[in-house]
Design an enzyme around this catalytic site. Structure first.
Site, PDB file in Angstrom:
ATOM      1  N   HIS A 185      -2.818   1.127  -3.362  1.00 42.00           N
ATOM      2  CA  HIS A 185      -2.203  -0.115  -2.883  1.00 42.00           C
ATOM      3  C   HIS A 185      -2.823  -1.273  -3.633  1.00 42.00           C
ATOM      4  CE1 HIS A 185      -0.173   1.979   0.274  1.00 42.00           C
ATOM      5  NE2 HIS A 185      -1.299   2.585   0.582  1.00 42.00           N
ATOM      6  N   ASN A 242       2.046   4.890  -5.003  1.00 41.93           N
ATOM      7  CA  ASN A 242       2.033   3.698  -4.155  1.00 41.93           C
ATOM      8  C   ASN A 242       3.380   3.697  -3.434  1.00 41.93           C
ATOM      9  OD1 ASN A 242       2.111   1.250  -2.894  1.00 41.93           O
ATOM     10  ND2 ASN A 242       1.433   0.057  -4.673  1.00 41.93           N
ATOM     11  N   ARG A 268      -4.780  -6.315   6.539  1.00 37.24           N
ATOM     12  CA  ARG A 268      -3.484  -6.957   6.769  1.00 37.24           C
ATOM     13  C   ARG A 268      -2.950  -6.618   8.177  1.00 37.24           C
ATOM     14  NH1 ARG A 268       0.280  -6.269   1.723  1.00 37.24           N
ATOM     15  NH2 ARG A 268       1.420  -7.866   2.903  1.00 37.24           N
ATOM     16  N   ALA A 303       6.115   0.053   1.287  1.00 32.83           N
ATOM     17  CA  ALA A 303       6.348   0.004   2.739  1.00 32.83           C
ATOM     18  C   ALA A 303       6.548   1.390   3.352  1.00 32.83           C
ATOM     19  CB  ALA A 303       7.548  -0.883   3.046  1.00 32.83           C
ATOM     20  N   TYR A 327       0.238 -10.062  -4.118  1.00 33.46           N
ATOM     21  CA  TYR A 327       0.392  -8.979  -5.112  1.00 33.46           C
ATOM     22  C   TYR A 327       0.108  -9.381  -6.553  1.00 33.46           C
ATOM     23  CZ  TYR A 327       2.516  -6.743  -1.071  1.00 33.46           C
ATOM     24  OH  TYR A 327       2.729  -6.215   0.175  1.00 33.46           O
ATOM     25  N   PRO A 336       9.346   0.986  -2.824  1.00 37.24           N
ATOM     26  CA  PRO A 336      10.253  -0.154  -2.718  1.00 37.24           C
ATOM     27  C   PRO A 336       9.580  -1.521  -2.901  1.00 37.24           C
ATOM     28  CG  PRO A 336       9.859   0.826  -0.563  1.00 37.24           C
ATOM     29  CD  PRO A 336       9.301   1.771  -1.588  1.00 37.24           C
ATOM     30  N   ASN A 337      10.336  -2.369  -3.557  1.00 37.97           N
ATOM     31  CA  ASN A 337       9.971  -3.776  -3.794  1.00 37.97           C
ATOM     32  C   ASN A 337       8.883  -3.970  -4.845  1.00 37.97           C
ATOM     33  OD1 ASN A 337      11.816  -4.919  -1.805  1.00 37.97           O
ATOM     34  ND2 ASN A 337      10.480  -3.952  -0.290  1.00 37.97           N
ATOM     35  N   ARG A 393       7.508 -11.400  -6.083  1.00 39.13           N
ATOM     36  CA  ARG A 393       7.253 -11.190  -4.654  1.00 39.13           C
ATOM     37  C   ARG A 393       5.822 -11.594  -4.282  1.00 39.13           C
ATOM     38  NH1 ARG A 393       5.785  -5.006  -2.748  1.00 39.13           N
ATOM     39  NH2 ARG A 393       6.126  -5.741  -0.640  1.00 39.13           N
ATOM     40  N   GLU A 413      -3.514   7.899  -3.412  1.00 38.88           N
ATOM     41  CA  GLU A 413      -2.711   6.779  -2.907  1.00 38.88           C
ATOM     42  C   GLU A 413      -3.283   5.475  -3.474  1.00 38.88           C
ATOM     43  OE1 GLU A 413      -3.565   6.248   1.245  1.00 38.88           O
ATOM     44  OE2 GLU A 413      -1.720   5.131   1.621  1.00 38.88           O
TER      45      GLU A 413
END
Ligand code: DQA
Length: 146
Positions: A99, A73, A106, A76, A22, A9-10, A17, A97
């Site tokens: 990111h 990825n 973070r 969230a 990012y 998502p996103n 964003r 994975e």
């Protein structure tokens, strides 16, 4: 070698964003980048993005018997989704994975990765280059298997 590259998502909002976290590359450019890297490495890729947990679960299940590995990825859902973790375990395909940001540096709520528990490697904090790294790591893993 056929890989599913799955984005959560996103990530479709990349470029808009939080560019300070990012970057300014759009999602369309990211997809193009992934396809270009894969082509250079002789890897076939299916690249997908969804904002919906169940759609991501369906995509992981659909990879069973079709794909050789999954690069994911989960965005969230990384930090919340046992369903994605279970799907990755169910298909039992090698998974990496990715990111874009360095989630380790973070917020506290980003320190748990459920999906990561089913991945043999995590790449983080490399921006879009992280996908190239993930493709390379997956390629080496699958080549060593044969
Ligand atoms: C992300 C990190 C997640 O914590 C966040 O929710 C995202 C993107 C990354 O690529 O850095 O949406 O997965």
């Amino acid at each position: 070698m056929k890989l599913l590259v799955l984005n959560g998502p996103n990530l479709n909002m990349l470029g808009i964003r939080e560019p300070e976290i990012y970057g300014s590359v759009t999602y369309a450019q990211l997809e193009q980048f992934i396809r270009g890297c894969a082509e250079q490495m002789g890897i076939q890729v299916q690249v997908k993005q969804s904002n919906h947990e169940g759609v991501l679960v369906d995509a992981i299940q659909a990879a069973y018997g079709v794909m050789d590995g999954i690069i994911i990825n989960p965005a969230a859902y990384t930090h919340t989704s046992i369903a994605i973790l279970d799907a990755l375990k169910a298909v039992s395909l090698p998974a990496v994975e990715v990111h874009l940001s360095n989630v380790r540096e973070r917020e506290g709520f980003r320190q748990v990765s459920y999906a990561g528990m089913a991945c043999f490697h995590t790449v983080m904090g490399e921006g879009i280059e992280g996908y190239r790294t993930a493709l390379q790591i997956m390629k080496e893993k699958l080549q060593n298997k044969n």
